[in-house]
Structure formats: C-alpha cells, structure tokens
Write a protein that holds these residues in place. Structure first.
Motif, PDB file in Angstrom:
ATOM      1  N   TRP A  41      41.733  53.935  33.941  1.00  0.00           N
ATOM      2  CA  TRP A  41      43.140  54.267  33.744  1.00  0.00           C
ATOM      3  C   TRP A  41      43.917  54.343  35.055  1.00  0.00           C
ATOM      4  O   TRP A  41      45.139  54.497  35.032  1.00  0.00           O
ATOM      5  CB  TRP A  41      43.268  55.609  33.030  1.00  0.00           C
ATOM      6  N   VAL A  42      43.228  54.236  36.183  1.00  0.00           N
ATOM      7  CA  VAL A  42      43.861  54.411  37.485  1.00  0.00           C
ATOM      8  C   VAL A  42      44.321  53.054  38.003  1.00  0.00           C
ATOM      9  O   VAL A  42      43.559  52.086  38.001  1.00  0.00           O
ATOM     10  CB  VAL A  42      42.879  55.075  38.478  1.00  0.00           C
ATOM     11  N   TRP A  43      45.566  53.002  38.468  1.00  0.00           N
ATOM     12  CA  TRP A  43      46.129  51.742  38.949  1.00  0.00           C
ATOM     13  C   TRP A  43      45.543  51.327  40.283  1.00  0.00           C
ATOM     14  O   TRP A  43      45.204  50.159  40.483  1.00  0.00           O
ATOM     15  CB  TRP A  43      47.650  51.895  39.072  1.00  0.00           C
ATOM     16  N   HIS A  44      45.401  52.254  41.220  1.00  0.00           N
ATOM     17  CA  HIS A  44      44.947  51.932  42.573  1.00  0.00           C
ATOM     18  C   HIS A  44      43.890  52.972  42.968  1.00  0.00           C
ATOM     19  O   HIS A  44      44.235  54.025  43.524  1.00  0.00           O
ATOM     20  CB  HIS A  44      46.146  51.976  43.519  1.00  0.00           C
TER      21      HIS A  44
END
Length: 68
Positions: A41-44
């Motif tokens: 779920w984490v973009w970066h």
C-alpha cells in the motif's frame, strides 16, 4: 536533555544513543510491516522508511524528556 553520557572517558551525546535505538526499533517495525504486507500500500518505500525512522526517533526523544 543532559549534556553528555560518560562511557569510560568517552563523552557520547544522548541523541546518538537515541538514534541507534530508533534505528533498531524502526528496523523491527519495517520487518513486521513487510511480513504483514503493508508495503503493498506504500507508494515510495524508502521515503516511508525515512519517515518511520523520524517518527520513532521523535517519540523516543519525547519519552526520554519525560523521564528527566
């Protein structure tokens, strides 16, 4: 915060000790979050890891200030 911590004549700043403890705690948190699948779920992820470290270090600093 106190000035320094004396370890056999070597003066160590308390923030350095807190930074090492925060690094270890954030490493455990990263490992746990990876095992749970949170990083999907984490973009970066590297940016999230840095933010997690800063939050843990801030929390440790605030907690240590309460005990002084």
């Amino acid at each position: 915060m106190i000035g320094e911590i004396d370890v056999y004549g070597l003066f160590i700043p308390p923030l350095l000790i807190l930074a090492v403890v925060a690094w270890a705690l954030s490493g455990l948190l990263r490992r746990t979050l990876r095992a749970v699948g949170f990083y999907g779920w984490v973009w970066h992820p590297p940016l999230f890891d840095l933010a997690l470290y800063v939050v843990v270090l801030s929390a440790l600093t605030a907690v240590s200030a309460q005990f002084r």
